[in-house]
Scaffold this motif. Structure first.
Motif, PDB file in Angstrom:
ATOM      1  N   PHE A 166      30.688  50.546  46.680  1.00  0.00           N
ATOM      2  CA  PHE A 166      32.025  50.851  46.169  1.00  0.00           C
ATOM      3  C   PHE A 166      31.908  51.745  44.944  1.00  0.00           C
ATOM      4  CE2 PHE A 166      33.329  47.771  49.049  1.00  0.00           C
ATOM      5  CZ  PHE A 166      34.679  47.444  48.953  1.00  0.00           C
ATOM      6  N   SER A 167      32.860  52.655  44.763  1.00  0.00           N
ATOM      7  CA  SER A 167      32.940  53.404  43.513  1.00  0.00           C
ATOM      8  C   SER A 167      33.442  52.470  42.413  1.00  0.00           C
ATOM      9  CB  SER A 167      33.899  54.585  43.665  1.00  0.00           C
ATOM     10  OG  SER A 167      35.235  54.116  43.827  1.00  0.00           O
ATOM     11  N   GLY A 168      33.340  52.931  41.151  1.00  0.00           N
ATOM     12  CA  GLY A 168      33.797  52.096  40.046  1.00  0.00           C
ATOM     13  C   GLY A 168      35.270  51.733  40.170  1.00  0.00           C
ATOM     14  N   GLY A 169      36.092  52.729  40.521  1.00  0.00           N
ATOM     15  CA  GLY A 169      37.519  52.474  40.667  1.00  0.00           C
ATOM     16  C   GLY A 169      37.831  51.525  41.804  1.00  0.00           C
ATOM     17  N   MET A 170      37.124  51.680  42.930  1.00  0.00           N
ATOM     18  CA  MET A 170      37.349  50.802  44.079  1.00  0.00           C
ATOM     19  C   MET A 170      36.901  49.378  43.791  1.00  0.00           C
ATOM     20  SD  MET A 170      36.322  53.226  47.297  1.00  0.00           S
ATOM     21  CE  MET A 170      36.265  51.820  48.386  1.00  0.00           C
ATOM     22  N   LEU A 171      35.788  49.243  43.070  1.00  0.00           N
ATOM     23  CA  LEU A 171      35.302  47.905  42.743  1.00  0.00           C
ATOM     24  C   LEU A 171      36.255  47.214  41.766  1.00  0.00           C
ATOM     25  CD1 LEU A 171      32.897  46.231  43.625  1.00  0.00           C
ATOM     26  CD2 LEU A 171      31.691  46.954  41.567  1.00  0.00           C
ATOM     27  N   GLN A 172      36.847  48.017  40.868  1.00  0.00           N
ATOM     28  CA  GLN A 172      37.830  47.462  39.960  1.00  0.00           C
ATOM     29  C   GLN A 172      39.045  46.957  40.736  1.00  0.00           C
ATOM     30  OE1 GLN A 172      36.866  47.448  36.857  1.00  0.00           O
ATOM     31  NE2 GLN A 172      38.619  46.459  35.955  1.00  0.00           N
ATOM     32  N   ARG A 173      39.460  47.714  41.751  1.00  0.00           N
ATOM     33  CA  ARG A 173      40.575  47.302  42.591  1.00  0.00           C
ATOM     34  C   ARG A 173      40.225  46.014  43.352  1.00  0.00           C
ATOM     35  NH1 ARG A 173      44.276  51.707  44.033  1.00  0.00           N
ATOM     36  NH2 ARG A 173      43.767  53.530  42.781  1.00  0.00           N
ATOM     37  N   ALA A 174      38.987  45.940  43.818  1.00  0.00           N
ATOM     38  CA  ALA A 174      38.558  44.740  44.544  1.00  0.00           C
ATOM     39  C   ALA A 174      38.581  43.519  43.629  1.00  0.00           C
ATOM     40  CB  ALA A 174      37.165  44.942  45.121  1.00  0.00           C
ATOM     41  N   MET A 175      38.212  43.722  42.350  1.00  0.00           N
ATOM     42  CA  MET A 175      38.224  42.611  41.408  1.00  0.00           C
ATOM     43  C   MET A 175      39.666  42.168  41.114  1.00  0.00           C
ATOM     44  SD  MET A 175      36.071  42.104  37.895  1.00  0.00           S
ATOM     45  CE  MET A 175      36.776  43.484  37.042  1.00  0.00           C
ATOM     46  N   ILE A 176      40.579  43.132  41.054  1.00  0.00           N
ATOM     47  CA  ILE A 176      41.989  42.791  40.876  1.00  0.00           C
ATOM     48  C   ILE A 176      42.486  42.030  42.096  1.00  0.00           C
ATOM     49  CG2 ILE A 176      44.318  43.742  40.692  1.00  0.00           C
ATOM     50  CD1 ILE A 176      43.096  45.998  38.983  1.00  0.00           C
ATOM     51  N   ALA A 177      42.071  42.473  43.305  1.00  0.00           N
ATOM     52  CA  ALA A 177      42.444  41.760  44.535  1.00  0.00           C
ATOM     53  C   ALA A 177      41.941  40.326  44.488  1.00  0.00           C
ATOM     54  CB  ALA A 177      41.877  42.485  45.753  1.00  0.00           C
ATOM     55  N   MET A 178      40.726  40.135  43.997  1.00  0.00           N
ATOM     56  CA  MET A 178      40.163  38.785  43.874  1.00  0.00           C
ATOM     57  C   MET A 178      40.970  37.944  42.897  1.00  0.00           C
ATOM     58  SD  MET A 178      36.340  37.623  42.624  1.00  0.00           S
ATOM     59  CE  MET A 178      35.463  38.277  44.034  1.00  0.00           C
ATOM     60  N   SER A 179      41.421  38.565  41.804  1.00  0.00           N
ATOM     61  CA  SER A 179      42.129  37.808  40.772  1.00  0.00           C
ATOM     62  C   SER A 179      43.495  37.317  41.234  1.00  0.00           C
ATOM     63  CB  SER A 179      42.281  38.656  39.504  1.00  0.00           C
ATOM     64  OG  SER A 179      43.244  39.679  39.682  1.00  0.00           O
ATOM     65  N   VAL A 180      44.110  38.030  42.180  1.00  0.00           N
ATOM     66  CA  VAL A 180      45.455  37.622  42.633  1.00  0.00           C
ATOM     67  C   VAL A 180      45.436  37.044  44.040  1.00  0.00           C
ATOM     68  CG1 VAL A 180      46.598  39.300  41.146  1.00  0.00           C
ATOM     69  CG2 VAL A 180      46.008  39.954  43.494  1.00  0.00           C
ATOM     70  N   LEU A 181      44.252  36.832  44.596  1.00  0.00           N
ATOM     71  CA  LEU A 181      44.109  36.378  45.976  1.00  0.00           C
ATOM     72  C   LEU A 181      44.794  35.039  46.212  1.00  0.00           C
ATOM     73  CD1 LEU A 181      42.793  37.466  48.540  1.00  0.00           C
ATOM     74  CD2 LEU A 181      40.698  36.270  47.911  1.00  0.00           C
ATOM     75  N   CYS A 182      44.667  34.121  45.260  1.00  0.00           N
ATOM     76  CA  CYS A 182      45.281  32.796  45.392  1.00  0.00           C
ATOM     77  C   CYS A 182      46.669  32.740  44.755  1.00  0.00           C
ATOM     78  CB  CYS A 182      44.374  31.734  44.765  1.00  0.00           C
ATOM     79  SG  CYS A 182      42.787  31.535  45.584  1.00  0.00           S
ATOM     80  N   GLU A 183      47.209  33.931  44.418  1.00  0.00           N
ATOM     81  CA  GLU A 183      48.530  34.039  43.800  1.00  0.00           C
ATOM     82  C   GLU A 183      48.661  33.144  42.571  1.00  0.00           C
ATOM     83  OE1 GLU A 183      51.702  33.692  46.590  1.00  0.00           O
ATOM     84  OE2 GLU A 183      50.901  35.219  47.934  1.00  0.00           O
ATOM     85  N   PRO A 184      47.803  33.369  41.560  1.00  0.00           N
ATOM     86  CA  PRO A 184      47.861  32.558  40.342  1.00  0.00           C
ATOM     87  C   PRO A 184      49.132  32.845  39.561  1.00  0.00           C
ATOM     88  CG  PRO A 184      46.426  34.432  40.014  1.00  0.00           C
ATOM     89  CD  PRO A 184      46.801  34.446  41.465  1.00  0.00           C
ATOM     90  N   SER A 185      49.508  31.921  38.709  1.00  0.00           N
ATOM     91  CA  SER A 185      50.684  32.148  37.875  1.00  0.00           C
ATOM     92  C   SER A 185      50.314  32.825  36.565  1.00  0.00           C
ATOM     93  CB  SER A 185      51.398  30.823  37.590  1.00  0.00           C
ATOM     94  OG  SER A 185      50.520  29.910  36.966  1.00  0.00           O
ATOM     95  N   LEU A 186      48.995  32.894  36.250  1.00  0.00           N
ATOM     96  CA  LEU A 186      48.542  33.542  35.023  1.00  0.00           C
ATOM     97  C   LEU A 186      47.239  34.283  35.277  1.00  0.00           C
ATOM     98  CD1 LEU A 186      48.713  33.989  31.919  1.00  0.00           C
ATOM     99  CD2 LEU A 186      47.486  31.819  31.632  1.00  0.00           C
ATOM    100  N   VAL A 187      47.201  35.557  34.854  1.00  0.00           N
ATOM    101  CA  VAL A 187      45.982  36.370  34.951  1.00  0.00           C
ATOM    102  C   VAL A 187      45.600  36.826  33.551  1.00  0.00           C
ATOM    103  CG1 VAL A 187      44.941  38.496  35.819  1.00  0.00           C
ATOM    104  CG2 VAL A 187      46.481  37.185  37.285  1.00  0.00           C
ATOM    105  N   LEU A 188      44.332  36.611  33.193  1.00  0.00           N
ATOM    106  CA  LEU A 188      43.787  37.098  31.931  1.00  0.00           C
ATOM    107  C   LEU A 188      42.919  38.306  32.253  1.00  0.00           C
ATOM    108  CD1 LEU A 188      42.661  33.644  30.452  1.00  0.00           C
ATOM    109  CD2 LEU A 188      44.916  34.721  30.322  1.00  0.00           C
TER     110      LEU A 188
END
Length: 339
Positions: A166-188
Motif C-alpha cells: 500500500f502507498s502511505g495514503g492508502m495505508l492511512q485510509r486503511a487505518m481509518i477504515a479499521m478505526s471505524v469498522l465497529c462503528e465506535p462512538s469515539l475516535v482518538l
C-alpha cells in the motif's frame, strides 16, 4: 450530552532525572457527534492525554490524579479485560504512523477482519469453523465495504495485499477504515495526516468528515497544525506544557484568540494571501517538564505578561464563547461584570 469527560487529569512519568509532568491538570469534554481539535507544540501533552483515556500509558508513566468518564462510565474503574473490550469497538484510535500500526507479516484485509472477529465473536475455535458457524465470509464483505468507503480502489483485490504493498495514503485510509469498522462512538486520532502530502491530507480530512457525519461518531483530533483544525474541527483545545491554555468554538478561537499563546500560534502560520508577511517567532522555549514553574507556564515567553503571571498559573476563566487560562481573560470578565 458528553461522550468523553476528562477532569483534572495528571499523567506523570518517573525517570532517573525526576518526575516528568506530561499532563498536569487537563480538563477535556467531547460532545455527541463533535470533532474537537487538540492542538499545541510537540511535547505539550496531547498524545499522552489520548493514551491516558485508553489506559495505554506504559510504565514508567501513570495517571496519578483525575477522572476519565466515557458515556457516563468511569474508565479508571474498569478491569483490563473490560477496558480491552471497549478499545476498538466503542473507542478506537488512529495512530500517527500507519506502517507501525499494521503487522507487516499479515495482509491488510486479514488484520481488519480480525478486528471484527475479536470484538464481535471473540476467538474462533476450530470446531466452530468445522461446523460452519464462523462469520468469516460476512466479515470479509464488511471489510471490503469499509475499504471501499474510505476510497481504496479495487478493495476486493487489495484485501489480500500486505502493508508494504500500500502507498502511505492508502495505508492511512486503511487505518481509518479499521478505526471505524465497529462503528465506535469515539475516535482518538493522533496526527494521522502528519506524514502525508497536502493533497492526500485534504482528501483524508474530507473523507473523515464524511465518515463522522455518516456514523455520528465523536472525534478527538490531535494535531500541531492550525490549518487542519480550521478545516475539520467544531471546537478546539489549545495545550501548552501539559496545561490547557484555551478552548472554544473553532471560528471564535481562530478569529479572536484570548490567550497570548494561541495568538502566537496563529501568527506563526504562513498565509497564502500575505506571502511577504514576516512570520512571528515566539522567543524562549517550553519549560522543563521535570522542573515546571508554579507561575503561568507561558509567562517567560509571553509578550503580555505582568507581575501576577509570575506568581501562579491562572485557572481557566470564562470568555465570550469558551475559556482561557490567562489573567487577561479574568480582567476582561471582571470589566464586563461591572458594565
Amino acid at each position: 450530552m458528553s461522550v468523553l469527560n476528562v477532569e483534572n487529569l495528571h499523567t506523570y512519568f518517573e525517570t532517573d532525572r525526576g518526575q516528568v509532568r506530561a499532563v498536569d491538570g487537563v480538563d477535556l469534554e467531547i460532545g455527541d457527534g463533535e470533532i474537537v481539535g487538540l492542538v499545541g507544540e510537540s511535547g505539550s501533552g496531547k498524545s499522552v492525554t489520548a493514551l491516558s483515556v485508553l489506559g495505554l500509558v506504559d510504565a514508567p508513566g501513570r495517571v496519578v490524579e483525575g477522572s476519565i468518564e466515557y458515556d457516563g462510565r468511569d474508565l479508571q474503574s474498569l478491569s483490563d479485560a473490560e477496558l480491552g473490550a471497549l478499545r476498538g469497538s466503542d473507542i478506537s484510535m488512529v495512530f500517527q504512523d500507519p506502517m507501525t500500526a499494521f503487522n507487516p507479516t499479515q495482509t491488510v484485509g486479514r488484520q481488519l477482519h480480525d478486528v471484527l472477529r475479536t470484538h464481535e465473536s471473540g476467538p474462533v475455535h476450530p470446531l466452530v469453523r468445522l461446523f460452519g458457524f464462523d462469520h468469516s465470509k460476512e466479515y470479509k464483505k464488511r471489510v471490503i465495504d469499509a475499504l471501499e468507503r474510505v476510497g481504496i480502489p479495487s478493495p476486493e483485490e487489495r484485501y489480500d495485499d500486505y502493508p508494504h504493498e500500500f502507498s502511505g495514503g492508502m495505508l492511512q485510509r486503511a487505518m481509518i477504515a479499521m478505526s471505524v469498522l465497529c462503528e465506535p462512538s469515539l475516535v482518538l486520532a493522533d496526527e494521522p495526516t502528519t506524514a502525508l502530502d497536502v493533497t492526500i491530507e485534504r482528501q483524508i480530512l474530507s473523507l473523515f468528515r464524511n465518515l463522522v457525519d455518516d456514523l455520528g461518531t465523536s472525534v478527538l483530533w490531535i494535531t500541531h497544525d492550525i490549518s487542519v483544525v480550521a478545516a475539520l474541527c467544531d471546537r478546539v483545545v489549545v495545550m501548552y506544557a501539559g496545561k490547557v491554555m484555551e478552548e472554544g468554538p473553532v471560528e471564535s478561537v481562530l478569529s479572536d484568540p484570548q490567550h497570548p499563546y494561541t495568538k502566537g500560534l496563529l501568527q506563526s502560520v504562513p498565509r497564502y494571501d500575505e506571502p511577504d508577511r514576516e512570520l512571528y517567532v515566539m522567543e524562549g522555549s517550553v519549560p522543563n517538564p521535570i522542573d515546571v514553574p508554579s507561575q503561568c507556564r507561558f509567562a517567560d515567553r509571553c509578550p503580555e505578561a505582568h507581575e501576577r503571571c509570575f506568581e501562579a498559573h491562572p485557572r481557566l476563566y470564562p470568555t465570550e464563547d469558551g475559556r482561557a487560562a490567562c489573567y487577561l481573560a479574568e480582567e476582561s470578565l471582571a470589566m464586563e461584570e461591572k458594565l
